[in-house]
Design a protein around this motif. Structure first.
Motif, short mmCIF file in Angstrom:
data_model
loop_
_atom_site.label_atom_id
_atom_site.label_comp_id
_atom_site.label_asym_id
_atom_site.label_seq_id
_atom_site.Cartn_x
_atom_site.Cartn_y
_atom_site.Cartn_z
N LYS A 60 0.84 -1.20 0.00
CA LYS A 60 0.00 0.00 0.00
C LYS A 60 0.87 1.25 0.00
CE LYS A 60 -4.24 -1.67 2.12
NZ LYS A 60 -5.16 -1.55 3.25
N HIS A 61 1.91 1.23 0.83
CA HIS A 61 2.81 2.37 0.89
C HIS A 61 3.53 2.56 -0.45
CE1 HIS A 61 2.21 3.40 5.05
NE2 HIS A 61 2.49 2.15 5.46
N GLN A 62 3.95 1.48 -1.04
CA GLN A 62 4.63 1.56 -2.32
C GLN A 62 3.69 2.12 -3.40
OE1 GLN A 62 7.96 1.01 -2.69
NE2 GLN A 62 7.59 1.96 -4.68
N GLU A 118 2.09 6.70 -6.67
CA GLU A 118 1.09 7.69 -7.05
C GLU A 118 1.62 9.10 -6.82
OE1 GLU A 118 -2.31 9.60 -8.35
OE2 GLU A 118 -1.57 7.57 -8.72
N ILE A 119 2.30 9.31 -5.72
CA ILE A 119 2.89 10.62 -5.44
C ILE A 119 3.95 10.95 -6.48
CG2 ILE A 119 4.35 11.90 -3.80
CD1 ILE A 119 2.77 10.46 -1.55
N LYS A 120 4.78 10.00 -6.84
CA LYS A 120 5.79 10.21 -7.88
C LYS A 120 5.15 10.57 -9.21
CE LYS A 120 9.50 7.26 -6.07
NZ LYS A 120 10.31 6.05 -6.29
N ARG A 121 4.05 9.88 -9.54
CA ARG A 121 3.34 10.17 -10.78
C ARG A 121 2.81 11.61 -10.76
NH1 ARG A 121 -1.34 10.91 -12.61
NH2 ARG A 121 -2.45 10.46 -10.68
N GLN A 122 2.24 12.02 -9.64
CA GLN A 122 1.72 13.37 -9.51
C GLN A 122 2.84 14.41 -9.60
OE1 GLN A 122 -0.58 13.42 -5.87
NE2 GLN A 122 -2.25 12.21 -6.77
N ILE A 123 3.97 14.12 -8.98
CA ILE A 123 5.12 15.02 -9.06
C ILE A 123 5.58 15.16 -10.50
CG2 ILE A 123 7.58 15.23 -8.48
CD1 ILE A 123 6.86 14.08 -5.69
#
Length: 146
Positions: free
Chosen positions: A9-11, A16-21
């Motif tokens: 889940k954390h990964q 998802e955060i990396k994609r948004q960045i």
């Protein structure tokens, strides 16, 4: 097993955060490029306006080009830059006014649309401008207006 699910889940969350960045960085690059293009347009407009005009034809071309670009460029400028651009435009206008006796009817209408910081170039004055065009005013007849 629970720790493995938590790690997954954390990964997923990290991915998802990396994609948004990445999306944000892409958008920043796009906006920066767009702003750079607008700065270049503004610079070119300032340069063309500040160059002395020696004939009515040169003035006509500068004013037409400047008028076409000015509204678009003003939207991207802050107030100080916008006023500076309007001052450049006013200087060009004054230079062209010295050749008013050479103006044809289109030049007079162009001048009319540029004075007062382009006020009469606004769509709400189009009917008035159309009626003035019907008067067929040029450089020779402009002095006869009272």
């Amino acid at each position: 097993f629970t720790k493995q699910i938590d790690i997954n889940k954390h990964q997923q969350h990290i991915n998802e955060i990396k994609r948004q960045i990445n999306e944000m960085q892409s958008e920043i690059r796009k906006l920066t490029e767009e702003k750079d293009r607008e700065i270049q347009k503004t610079s070119e407009l300032k340069k063309s306006i500040s160059q002395p005009s020696t004939s009515c034809e040169e003035w006509r071309q500068k004013c037409t080009s400047s008028r076409n670009n000015m509204d678009e460029i003003k939207e991207t400028l802050d107030d100080d830059d916008s006023y500076m651009l309007e001052d450049y435009m006013a200087n060009t206008l004054r230079k062209g006014e010295s050749t008013y006796k050479e103006w044809n009817e289109s030049d007079f209408i162009l001048w009319l649309k540029l004075i007062e910081r382009g006020k009469f170039g606004d769509e709400k004055y189009s009917e008035c401008i159309r009626k003035i065009q019907g008067l067929k005013i040029n450089g020779n007849s402009v002095n006869q207006l009272n």
